[in-house]
Design a protein around this motif. Structure first.
Motif, PDB file in Angstrom:
ATOM      1  N   GLU A 146      28.537  35.281  49.939  1.00  0.00           N
ATOM      2  CA  GLU A 146      27.784  36.098  50.884  1.00  0.00           C
ATOM      3  C   GLU A 146      28.744  36.550  51.979  1.00  0.00           C
ATOM      4  O   GLU A 146      29.644  35.801  52.377  1.00  0.00           O
ATOM      5  CB  GLU A 146      26.639  35.301  51.525  1.00  0.00           C
ATOM      6  N   ILE A 147      28.535  37.764  52.494  1.00  0.00           N
ATOM      7  CA  ILE A 147      29.423  38.237  53.558  1.00  0.00           C
ATOM      8  C   ILE A 147      29.262  37.407  54.826  1.00  0.00           C
ATOM      9  O   ILE A 147      30.166  37.353  55.666  1.00  0.00           O
ATOM     10  CB  ILE A 147      29.191  39.732  53.857  1.00  0.00           C
ATOM     11  N   THR A 148      28.120  36.741  54.980  1.00  0.00           N
ATOM     12  CA  THR A 148      27.906  35.894  56.160  1.00  0.00           C
ATOM     13  C   THR A 148      28.545  34.512  56.017  1.00  0.00           C
ATOM     14  O   THR A 148      28.609  33.761  56.998  1.00  0.00           O
ATOM     15  CB  THR A 148      26.408  35.717  56.434  1.00  0.00           C
ATOM     16  N   ASN A 149      29.050  34.194  54.838  1.00  0.00           N
ATOM     17  CA  ASN A 149      29.679  32.893  54.607  1.00  0.00           C
ATOM     18  C   ASN A 149      31.111  32.923  55.138  1.00  0.00           C
ATOM     19  O   ASN A 149      32.080  32.703  54.414  1.00  0.00           O
ATOM     20  CB  ASN A 149      29.648  32.572  53.111  1.00  0.00           C
ATOM     21  N   ARG A 154      41.243  48.170  43.665  1.00  0.00           N
ATOM     22  CA  ARG A 154      40.399  47.279  44.459  1.00  0.00           C
ATOM     23  C   ARG A 154      39.278  46.646  43.629  1.00  0.00           C
ATOM     24  O   ARG A 154      38.866  45.505  43.890  1.00  0.00           O
ATOM     25  CB  ARG A 154      39.793  48.051  45.628  1.00  0.00           C
ATOM     26  N   ASP A 155      38.799  47.359  42.622  1.00  0.00           N
ATOM     27  CA  ASP A 155      37.682  46.849  41.819  1.00  0.00           C
ATOM     28  C   ASP A 155      38.008  45.538  41.122  1.00  0.00           C
ATOM     29  O   ASP A 155      37.098  44.805  40.706  1.00  0.00           O
ATOM     30  CB  ASP A 155      37.261  47.882  40.769  1.00  0.00           C
ATOM     31  N   ALA A 159      36.243  42.578  47.141  1.00  0.00           N
ATOM     32  CA  ALA A 159      37.064  43.141  48.209  1.00  0.00           C
ATOM     33  C   ALA A 159      36.498  44.495  48.623  1.00  0.00           C
ATOM     34  O   ALA A 159      36.197  45.335  47.777  1.00  0.00           O
ATOM     35  CB  ALA A 159      38.508  43.287  47.746  1.00  0.00           C
ATOM     36  N   THR A 160      36.340  44.692  49.915  1.00  0.00           N
ATOM     37  CA  THR A 160      35.789  45.962  50.414  1.00  0.00           C
ATOM     38  C   THR A 160      36.869  46.874  50.978  1.00  0.00           C
ATOM     39  O   THR A 160      36.691  48.088  51.013  1.00  0.00           O
ATOM     40  CB  THR A 160      34.728  45.690  51.495  1.00  0.00           C
ATOM     41  N   ASP A 161      37.962  46.298  51.425  1.00  0.00           N
ATOM     42  CA  ASP A 161      39.078  47.091  51.936  1.00  0.00           C
ATOM     43  C   ASP A 161      40.115  47.305  50.831  1.00  0.00           C
ATOM     44  O   ASP A 161      40.201  46.544  49.866  1.00  0.00           O
ATOM     45  CB  ASP A 161      39.753  46.384  53.109  1.00  0.00           C
ATOM     46  N   THR A 162      40.923  48.354  50.982  1.00  0.00           N
ATOM     47  CA  THR A 162      42.046  48.568  50.080  1.00  0.00           C
ATOM     48  C   THR A 162      43.041  47.415  50.239  1.00  0.00           C
ATOM     49  O   THR A 162      43.363  46.998  51.356  1.00  0.00           O
ATOM     50  CB  THR A 162      42.744  49.898  50.398  1.00  0.00           C
ATOM     51  N   ILE A 163      43.510  46.884  49.112  1.00  0.00           N
ATOM     52  CA  ILE A 163      44.466  45.786  49.122  1.00  0.00           C
ATOM     53  C   ILE A 163      45.883  46.360  49.048  1.00  0.00           C
ATOM     54  O   ILE A 163      46.194  47.146  48.149  1.00  0.00           O
ATOM     55  CB  ILE A 163      44.229  44.832  47.938  1.00  0.00           C
ATOM     56  N   VAL A 164      46.716  45.978  49.993  1.00  0.00           N
ATOM     57  CA  VAL A 164      48.103  46.456  50.037  1.00  0.00           C
ATOM     58  C   VAL A 164      49.037  45.270  49.859  1.00  0.00           C
ATOM     59  O   VAL A 164      48.931  44.277  50.583  1.00  0.00           O
ATOM     60  CB  VAL A 164      48.402  47.169  51.377  1.00  0.00           C
TER      61      VAL A 164
END
Length: 234
Positions: free
Chosen positions: A212-215, A160-161, A141-146
């Motif tokens: 992959e982020i492109t997936n 987030r880690d 996860a790259t964004d903060t999870i709320v």
């Protein structure tokens, strides 16, 4: 034995004003689903590639396969179910009815609208499913999870880690998956969103495979625009 299940049973209601399910929309110069099937068709490890389609699009799906893949005996089209897990069950039942599988036989399940899955991801899924019995493709996860229960107030902001975004493929030893599916209660079945959750509910380990982020998954109109951009760059 190794099988692939391309899950194309949905109608794509979030794609906007179109009567065509999103998996059949054009990406570049051919339908999204064709791009996806290609990634599996070129892999010689699969004994059968099962494409699960909405009932009203089975003939169309067969026509696409004949147009782009010829008379390929390694591809078969089946009717999908009402839910994602019903669709997966249809694939498992087909396999059990037509093949003599053993406890090491695996199924690699993939969204038909993730056309940029890579050979590396597929190979890693096969390896992990053979070794561990179940795996899920994920990216950190790259964004903060709320977390919010009522969609109005924040209940929690977890670290987030410890969180990942799920992709596909998700891959499993078929007999173990069948065993767990058959053991589900009605209440458990009603809360399922994907096959990995079946293993989690039953306290079975699921191994992580790097995605992959492109997936990307093509769900909204913007996703299709993004996919066309990715396709041009590739």
């Amino acid at each position: 034995m190794i099988f692939a299940a391309i899950l194309a049973g949905g109608i794509g209601s979030r794609m906007g004003e179109t009567d065509t399910p999103k998996q059949f929309l054009t990406l570049g110069d051919k339908p999204v689903i064709v791009h996806t099937i290609e990634k599996f068709a070129i892999n010689s490890k699969f004994d059968k590639i099962i494409v699960l389609s909405p009932k009203n699009f089975i003939n169309y799906t067969n026509d696409l396969i004949k147009e782009y893949f010829g008379d390929n005996n390694n591809l078969v089209v089946l009717e999908g179910g009402k839910t994602r897990n019903d669709t997966l069950i249809n694939a498992i039942e087909y396999i059990n009815d037509n093949f003599d599988i053993d406890d090491d036989s695996i199924i690699v399940t993939h969204d038909s609208v993730r056309p940029f899955v890579t050979h590396r991801i597929i190979e890693d899924n096969i390896k992990a499913a053979k070794e561990f019995g179940a795996c899920d493709t994920v990216v950190p996860a790259t964004d903060t999870i709320v977390e919010s229960v009522d969609s109005k107030l924040i209940k929690n902001i977890p670290i987030r880690d410890n969180y990942y975004q799920g992709q596909t493929p998700q891959s499993f030893k078929i007999n173990k998956l069948s065993e767990l599916v058959n053991s589900l209660s009605e209440s458990e079945s009603n809360i399922l969103t994907d096959a990995c959750k079946i293993f989690v509910l039953k306290n079975e380990d699921v191994y992580l495979v790097d995605g992959e982020i492109t997936n990307i998954k093509i769900t909204y109109p913007y996703d299709l625009k993004l996919a066309n951009t990715i396709l041009k760059e590739i």
